[in-house]
Structures are given as C-alpha cells and as structure tokens.
Design an enzyme around this catalytic site. Structure first.
Site, PDB file in Angstrom:
ATOM      1  N   CYS A 106      16.090   8.096 -17.500  1.00 23.43           N
ATOM      2  CA  CYS A 106      16.566   8.580 -16.210  1.00 23.43           C
ATOM      3  C   CYS A 106      17.834   7.864 -15.757  1.00 23.43           C
ATOM      4  O   CYS A 106      18.610   8.411 -14.970  1.00 23.43           O
ATOM      5  CB  CYS A 106      15.476   8.434 -15.153  1.00 23.43           C
ATOM      6  SG  CYS A 106      14.742   6.788 -15.108  1.00 23.43           S
ATOM      7  N   GLU A 132      20.704  17.099 -14.938  1.00 26.04           N
ATOM      8  CA  GLU A 132      20.235  16.062 -15.861  1.00 26.04           C
ATOM      9  C   GLU A 132      19.794  16.727 -17.166  1.00 26.04           C
ATOM     10  O   GLU A 132      18.930  17.607 -17.150  1.00 26.04           O
ATOM     11  CB  GLU A 132      19.070  15.297 -15.231  1.00 26.04           C
ATOM     12  CG  GLU A 132      18.585  14.149 -16.077  1.00 26.04           C
ATOM     13  CD  GLU A 132      17.467  13.363 -15.411  1.00 26.04           C
ATOM     14  OE1 GLU A 132      17.411  12.139 -15.596  1.00 26.04           O
ATOM     15  OE2 GLU A 132      16.644  13.991 -14.705  1.00 26.04           O
ATOM     16  N   GLY A 164       0.011  17.867 -14.306  1.00 30.25           N
ATOM     17  CA  GLY A 164       0.429  17.697 -12.925  1.00 30.25           C
ATOM     18  C   GLY A 164      -0.195  18.670 -11.948  1.00 30.25           C
ATOM     19  O   GLY A 164      -0.689  18.261 -10.886  1.00 30.25           O
ATOM     20  N   GLY A 180      -4.605  14.363 -17.730  1.00 23.93           N
ATOM     21  CA  GLY A 180      -4.510  15.710 -17.188  1.00 23.93           C
ATOM     22  C   GLY A 180      -3.078  16.100 -16.929  1.00 23.93           C
ATOM     23  O   GLY A 180      -2.148  15.316 -17.159  1.00 23.93           O
ATOM     24  N   GLU A 223      10.310   7.552  -8.326  1.00 26.30           N
ATOM     25  CA  GLU A 223      11.424   7.200  -9.217  1.00 26.30           C
ATOM     26  C   GLU A 223      11.705   8.451 -10.034  1.00 26.30           C
ATOM     27  O   GLU A 223      10.900   8.844 -10.883  1.00 26.30           O
ATOM     28  CB  GLU A 223      11.061   6.003 -10.095  1.00 26.30           C
ATOM     29  CG  GLU A 223      12.261   5.350 -10.747  1.00 26.30           C
ATOM     30  CD  GLU A 223      12.592   5.952 -12.107  1.00 26.30           C
ATOM     31  OE1 GLU A 223      13.552   6.763 -12.172  1.00 26.30           O
ATOM     32  OE2 GLU A 223      11.895   5.631 -13.072  1.00 26.30           O
ATOM     33  N   VAL A 273      -4.556  17.548 -12.109  1.00 26.31           N
ATOM     34  CA  VAL A 273      -4.912  16.163 -11.804  1.00 26.31           C
ATOM     35  C   VAL A 273      -3.876  15.505 -10.894  1.00 26.31           C
ATOM     36  O   VAL A 273      -4.223  14.799  -9.938  1.00 26.31           O
ATOM     37  CB  VAL A 273      -5.089  15.355 -13.113  1.00 26.31           C
ATOM     38  CG1 VAL A 273      -5.275  13.863 -12.821  1.00 26.31           C
ATOM     39  CG2 VAL A 273      -6.296  15.880 -13.887  1.00 26.31           C
ATOM     40  N   GLY A 274      -2.593  15.742 -11.169  1.00 23.16           N
ATOM     41  CA  GLY A 274      -1.568  15.154 -10.319  1.00 23.16           C
ATOM     42  C   GLY A 274      -1.674  15.618  -8.883  1.00 23.16           C
ATOM     43  O   GLY A 274      -1.584  14.822  -7.940  1.00 23.16           O
ATOM     44  N   LYS A 331      -2.781   8.557 -13.830  1.00 20.97           N
ATOM     45  CA  LYS A 331      -2.635   9.763 -14.636  1.00 20.97           C
ATOM     46  C   LYS A 331      -1.369   9.610 -15.474  1.00 20.97           C
ATOM     47  O   LYS A 331      -0.257   9.809 -14.987  1.00 20.97           O
ATOM     48  CB  LYS A 331      -2.526  11.035 -13.790  1.00 20.97           C
ATOM     49  CG  LYS A 331      -2.595  12.314 -14.657  1.00 20.97           C
ATOM     50  CD  LYS A 331      -1.894  13.503 -14.047  1.00 20.97           C
ATOM     51  CE  LYS A 331      -0.437  13.552 -14.376  1.00 20.97           C
ATOM     52  NZ  LYS A 331      -0.134  13.799 -15.826  1.00 20.97           N
TER      53      LYS A 331
END
Length: 473
Positions: free
Chosen positions: A279, A379, A203, A201, A245, A206-207, A170
């Site tokens: 990141c 962040e 999150g 899709g 990650e 589909v996630g 995905k």
C-alpha cells in the site's frame, strides 16, 4: 493441522456451518489446503468468548501480559522457518523476501511494541490536579489483508493483547496459512482462553458481522479503501471506534541534485518489491525536468533487470501476484495506461516469457503520465511504475499532493534543507528521505483515503485504549 477449524475460546473448533474454501498457491495455481468460511454465528461465538475473557485480561497486571507476549515471541522465533514457508506458499512471496522481510515483521513489530510499552502512561496528573487513567478499550475486531499478512496481524494483535483487549481476528481468506500458524503460537504461549480468537471468512459475511457486532468496542481494518468504507458504515450503528489503514498512490520526488544512479535503481526496486503489492509502494516517480530523460533511461534499465521467478527458489526476484483476480485487475490498469496515452518503456500486458502457469505479471513502467490518466489516480497494486516531469519545487509538491491518498511519500535530494522543507509540505503520514526505511516502533498510517489511526510503537498501543478523567483523586 486441520485448516478447516477456527480458534475460539482457547480451542480449535469446527465451524457451525461447514463451508469449504480452497487456498491456492499463486505460483502453481494448485489448491494447497481448504479452510472453512465462517458465518455470523461463528463470529457470535468468538465475540462471546472474548467478552467473557475481557474482565480478567484487562485486570491482569501489565507485567504478566508482557510476559505472555514475550513467550509468544520466543515461539515465533523458534517457528520462523515454518512461517516463512507459509507466507511464501499462500501469497507467492519469494522465499528470500519472505524470510528477510515478510516474516521478520512478526519479530520487529512485536519487539517494537514491547519497547514502547515502557513509555505508555497508564495514570498521570494534569496541571489542574485531575487524574487521567488509561484503560483497555474492550473487545476488538481485527481484519487483515493478504499482501503483508503477518505484518498486519502483528500490528493489530500484539497491541491489543498488551493493552488488555481480547480480540477476534479475521485474516484474509486468500492467505490464511500464516494466520493459523500465528494462532498455534499464541495457543502454545499460554494466553487465557478467549483472549485471542480466529475466525476465517470473507468480508461480506465475517467481516461485516464483526463490524456490526454490538459487543465489539473497536474495529481495526487494513485493506482497500472501498472495503474500509464498508467497515466504517457497518460500524456506525454501534458507534464503535474504527481505525483504518487503506490504499495509497505514493509519490517519489526526484530532484536533480540526488545520486541518480543509486536512487533510481533503489526507487524502482522499492516499487517492484512484493510484486508491487504494498500500500505504501512509491508508484509515482515525479522527476525534475532537467534530468527527466536520464531518469527514464535509468528506470527502464532497472525494470528490465528486475527478475521474475519461482517463489520457492532463493534469490532477489519478484514472484506472482496473489490471485487470478488480482492479475486481471493489474492487466486492466496496464491497458488503461496504454489507452490513456502513457509511454510504455518497459513491460506491458501479459505474462513474462516462460511463465504460462502462475499469476505472474511483467515489471512495467510508463513515462509521460499526466494527472488526467487513470494510472495517476488509481492504485494498481502490481509491479507498475509511472514517471512524470516537474519544473519547480512547488510544482513537485503540488503534483505529489494531487491524490486522494496520503499514506507515504518519498524524496530524493542532496540538499538537506530542501529535504526538510519538502517533507513538511507533503500530505502523507510517512515521508522517506533518500531511501531511509520505515523502522519498527515508528507509527504507520496515512492521511485522506489512506485511512486514520496509526499502527506500530507507542501510538499503536494508544489506539487500543480509552482515557478516563477522575476528578477529586
């Protein structure tokens, strides 16, 4: 190609329930294509195909799996320019940067895994006479972000394929063009049906369906720490392996004995690269007090020299942020920096002059940032750098480690002994000394809320395997 289709069981198929979603060019704010957002039922189809493919693909000799990935790599190289354009269009990466960095990760990581495959032991003896056997873990679910789309796809799909694990990918619904082109290349390389599947899709639908699916043995996720926690919660009921990650707030320690002119310019450029949407970006510049004022001046000059421009044009400029939502988040944190008392020395709120259309942000630096400020903790994921002074080496290490994250850290010093000493003291998965880059084939990953597991090279292959003890063999 028809971007409304999914790639399942070796064919491009329509979604079971049509639900279109516009994909925007962040530089023009225009819709470039419409994709379909999948459902849990589409995930079920893809997982069923992967499960059917698992016995045969797991039993396929390693040399044959390698040959299939090598065919893919040849196709990727042949379609390189198309991949560059897809990445630049979907997430606003300047075309030069997309060519030299973003798309290159597809080649570099794939070759890094192929090189590491030779060092992966599939069977070995223990001193006690027992035998250990390495096997593919099973069907894996892969969720990748928009900021380095092919980088993360290659770091997940390639090791899954090489180790014998069919997968369901995905990609980010914000930046799916490169993933769908990647799927076309996988299809052309001749992998068996069901070995690779792609369902677009979001999150929550589909996630979550992937993470909860009882027939998926492992989830590999890259994205925000918040979303990574959701994946872990969803996966907990089926006790599957989860590798993550996640975010970062990487420190960059500057000692007075480094080459300040070179390293400060490079440090600012590294923070602003990809419009700050990395990141592992070195977003906290922590500077020895004796050179603090000079570093502030050098950093300001570097930020003012950072060009913002149209991603369709060649050159070293930075492009827009990926979306209006991301632009709004970055602006809120710039405002927070002002409210919390940071000294704004470059950039600030709003768009750069001349950029009314597109999600462009100003390269921004705050000096005198302290650990009680939001910019120290949160962040930003935009072109925003903070600068903070330190007095002693121990003080520098303490400040660097004063974060919930632990993805990367950077050290600038002319003293090799100090470089080694400080690198060992930093709580981060990767430490860059004096601008040294991350090399293909080395593990990528972090400590704390930056996630768990490692991607890339040998360790990245091992994450997709189980180890079985055989007694009496």
């Amino acid at each position: 190609m028809d971007h409304s289709l999914f790639y399942i069981d070796g064919a491009w198929v329509p979604p079971l329930t049509p639900r279109l979603f516009p994909v925007e060019n962040p530089a023009t704010e225009e819709t470039v294509v419409q994709i379909s957002l999948g459902t849990a039922e589409d995930v079920d189809r893809a997982v069923a195909a992967a499960c059917a493919a698992f016995p045969g693909w797991a039993a396929t000799p390693v040399a044959e799996r390698r040959a299939a990935v090598e065919r893919f790599l040849t196709l990727y190289k042949d379609g390189y320019d198309e991949m560059v354009q897809a990445i630049s269009t979907e997430m606003g990466a300047p075309v030069t940067m997309a060519r030299e960095q973003q798309a290159d990760t597809g080649i570099g990581h794939t070759q890094g895994f192929l090189d590491a495959l030779d060092a992966l032991d599939w069977e070995w003896k223990l001193p006690n006479g027992d035998t250990l056997v390495r096997e593919p873990i099973g069907v894996v679910g892969l969720i990748t972000p928009w900021n380095w789309p092919i980088n993360q796809i290659a770091l997940k799909v390639i090791p899954a394929l090489l180790t014998g694990c069919p997968c369901v990918l995905k990609p980010s619904e914000i930046a799916p063009l490169s993933a769908m082109l990647f799927a076309r290349m996988i299809d052309a390389a001749g992998f068996p049906p069901g070995v690779f599947n792609l369902v677009n899709g979001d999150g929550p639908e589909v996630g979550a369906a992937l993470s909860r699916h009882a027939d998926i043995a492992m989830m590999s996720f890259t994205g925000s720490t918040r979303a990574g926690a959701a994946v872990s919660r969803d996966a907990a009921e089926t006790v599957k392996r989860v590798t993550l990650e996640l975010g970062g707030k990487s420190p960059n320690l500057v000692f007075a004995d480094c080459d300040l002119d070179t390293q400060i310019a490079a440090s600012v450029a590294e923070c602003m690269n990809n419009t700050g949407q990395s990141c592992d970006a070195p977003t906290r510049l922590i500077v020895e007090r004796s050179v603090y004022d000079r570093v502030v001046d050098l950093a300001r000059a570097a930020a003012l020299a950072t060009a913002v421009g149209d991603p369709a044009q060649e050159g070293p400029h930075i492009g827009p942020l990926v979306s209006q939502l991301q632009w709004t988040r970055v602006q809120a944190l710039i405002e927070a920096g002002i409210e919390d008392g940071g000294r704004l020395i470059a950039g600030g709120p709003g768009k750069p002059e001349g950029f009314d259309t597109g999600h462009y942000a100003r390269p921004t630096i705050f000096a005198d940032v302290t650990p009680d400020m939001r910019l120290w903790r949160q962040e930003v994921f935009g072109p925003v750098l903070t600068i903070t002074p330190f007095d002693t080496e121990d003080d520098a290490i303490r400040l660097a480690n004063d974060t919930a994250y632990g993805l990367a850290a950077y050290v600038q010093t002319g003293d090799p002994a100090r470089a080694r000493r400080v690198a060992r003291a930093l709580r981060a998965g990767m430490v860059h000394l004096n601008g040294a880059p991350h090399n293909y084939g080395s593990p990528f990953g972090g400590y704390g809320q930056s996630g768990n597991g490692r991607e890339g090279g040998l360790l990245g292959l091992e994450d997709f395997t189980e180890v079985k003890s055989v007694h009496g063999l």
